[in-house]
Design an enzyme around this catalytic site. Structure first.
Site, short mmCIF file in Angstrom:
data_model
loop_
_atom_site.label_atom_id
_atom_site.label_comp_id
_atom_site.label_asym_id
_atom_site.label_seq_id
_atom_site.Cartn_x
_atom_site.Cartn_y
_atom_site.Cartn_z
N ASP A 172 35.87 22.30 -13.08
CA ASP A 172 34.95 21.73 -13.35
C ASP A 172 34.42 20.39 -12.86
O ASP A 172 35.62 19.92 -11.56
CB ASP A 172 36.15 21.25 -15.32
CG ASP A 172 35.10 21.27 -16.12
OD1 ASP A 172 33.71 21.61 -15.92
OD2 ASP A 172 35.56 20.77 -17.12
N ASN A 206 30.08 30.67 -21.31
CA ASN A 206 28.54 29.30 -20.24
C ASN A 206 27.34 30.32 -20.34
O ASN A 206 26.43 29.68 -19.74
CB ASN A 206 29.83 29.80 -18.62
CG ASN A 206 30.14 28.82 -18.65
OD1 ASN A 206 31.43 29.05 -17.90
ND2 ASN A 206 30.25 27.57 -19.25
C1 IPE Z 1 35.23 26.23 -18.30
O1 IPE Z 1 34.52 25.10 -17.39
C2 IPE Z 1 34.29 26.95 -17.65
C3 IPE Z 1 34.71 27.32 -15.70
C4 IPE Z 1 34.89 26.38 -14.85
C5 IPE Z 1 33.53 28.54 -15.08
P1 IPE Z 1 33.91 23.97 -19.09
O2 IPE Z 1 33.07 23.04 -18.56
O3 IPE Z 1 32.45 25.74 -19.55
O4 IPE Z 1 34.75 24.32 -19.87
P2 IPE Z 1 34.45 23.09 -21.49
O5 IPE Z 1 33.70 24.39 -22.35
O6 IPE Z 1 34.01 22.14 -21.19
O7 IPE Z 1 35.40 23.43 -22.05
C1 IPE Z 2 32.26 23.32 -13.85
O1 IPE Z 2 31.40 22.65 -14.23
C2 IPE Z 2 30.75 24.73 -13.60
C3 IPE Z 2 31.32 25.96 -14.54
C4 IPE Z 2 31.61 25.50 -15.81
C5 IPE Z 2 30.32 27.03 -13.91
P1 IPE Z 2 29.84 22.01 -14.87
O2 IPE Z 2 28.68 22.53 -14.83
O3 IPE Z 2 30.86 22.66 -16.61
O4 IPE Z 2 30.19 20.68 -15.13
P2 IPE Z 2 30.44 19.52 -15.87
O5 IPE Z 2 31.45 19.63 -16.79
O6 IPE Z 2 29.46 19.36 -17.43
O7 IPE Z 2 30.88 18.25 -15.88
MG MG Z 3 32.64 21.68 -17.74
#
Ligand code: IPE
Ligand code: IPE
Ligand code: MG
Length: 246
Positions: free
Chosen positions: A21, A69
């Site tokens: 993340d 997502n």
């Molecule tokens: C969790 O990350 C899913 C992945 C790392 C693929 P998100 O960034 O989507 O999680 P939330 O929604 O903020 O909890």
């Molecule tokens: C994790 O990084 C990757 C996926 C969930 C695919 P994020 O895209 O969630 O990054 P933040 O949380 O917005 O910084």
């Molecule tokens: Mg995230």
């Protein structure tokens, strides 16, 4: 300071799971679009996979795309799917050189055809590898997986193949998409978020949770070593008392 030498190789977790993340915030910090963060996350995937392979960790599960997502802007979802296909194609050779078998968990039927095909081919092309298994969680959600398992067991019970009295912890585990994979002992989440976000809810029942503020694109071998050292310094009691463990 050499972190790697502080790791007790006799007490390695067999399975490490990672919620990768912070890609978006990493990009934003540099005034770039979110996709730039995803692209730079690939390096962290590579380093983590290599480090786990070298150490002797047998399973590494990476949360790459959650069912939730899909709710992101369409352009970001498309960019993530394209990145997935490209990365997998580029990495097959290295995976084979390093003895890494690729697996996937999640509802793959909803992935774009091209992504699914590339993924299935990579799984086929690496299936003979035995050093480590890399599990990609794609269009994955733990609640989806648990509901699917319940449906599978109910169907088997209805048709008379399964006696409901035989549904136990093992039977349930065997109905999950992670069948055959031991539960993760260590779960790492980057970016300072302290939540599970619908990841492996059943399998992490007794996992040690490790949260780090490091954003995923900055995650390197040393961060992994630090997490493993932290894990090795914990007392895993499984309901017993501390005194019973000695
Ligand atoms: C969790 O990350 C899913 C992945 C790392 C693929 P998100 O960034 O989507 O999680 P939330 O929604 O903020 O909890
Ligand atoms: C994790 O990084 C990757 C996926 C969930 C695919 P994020 O895209 O969630 O990054 P933040 O949380 O917005 O910084
Ligand atoms: Mg995230």
């Amino acid at each position: 300071m050499d972190l790697k030498s502080k790791i007790n190789l006799e007490k390695l977790p067999t399975h490490i799971a990672v919620i990768m993340d912070g890609n978006g915030r990493w990009a934003k910090e540099q005034g770039m679009a979110r996709v730039f963060g995803h692209r730079n996350g690939v390096k962290a995937v590579r380093e983590t996979t290599e480090a786990c392979t070298e150490l002797g960790v047998k399973y590494l599960t990476l949360y790459a795309f959650s069912t939730e997502n899909w709710n992101r802007p369409e352009a970001e979802v498309n960019a993530l799917m394209t990145l997935l296909v490209e990365t997998i194609k580029n990495e097959i050779k290295t995976l084979n050189e390093n003895g890494v078998r690729l697996k996937a968990i999640g509802d793959l039927s909803r992935l774009p055809d091209k992504s699914r095909k590339t993924l299935l081919k990579a799984m086929e092309d690496t299936k003979q590898n035995q050093r480590m298994t890399l599990v990609l969680a794609l269009n994955y959600s733990a609640k989806w997986e648990i509901v699917e398992a319940a449906r599978k067991l109910a169907t088997a019970a209805k048709s008379g193949e399964l006696d409901p009295a035989d549904i136990d912890d093992t039977a349930f585990s065997n109905a999950l998409s992670t069948v055959g994979i031991p539960d993760p002992e260590l779960l790492i989440r980057t970016s300072g978020e302290n939540r599970i976000s619908n990841f492996l809810l059943w399998q992490i029942a007794y996992a040690e949770l490790y949260f780090t503020p490091t954003l995923w694109p900055d995650f390197r071998r040393e961060h992994l070593y630090q997490a493993i050292i932290d894990f090795q310094n914990r007392e895993r009691r499984f309901g017993k008392t501390s005194e019973q463990l000695v």
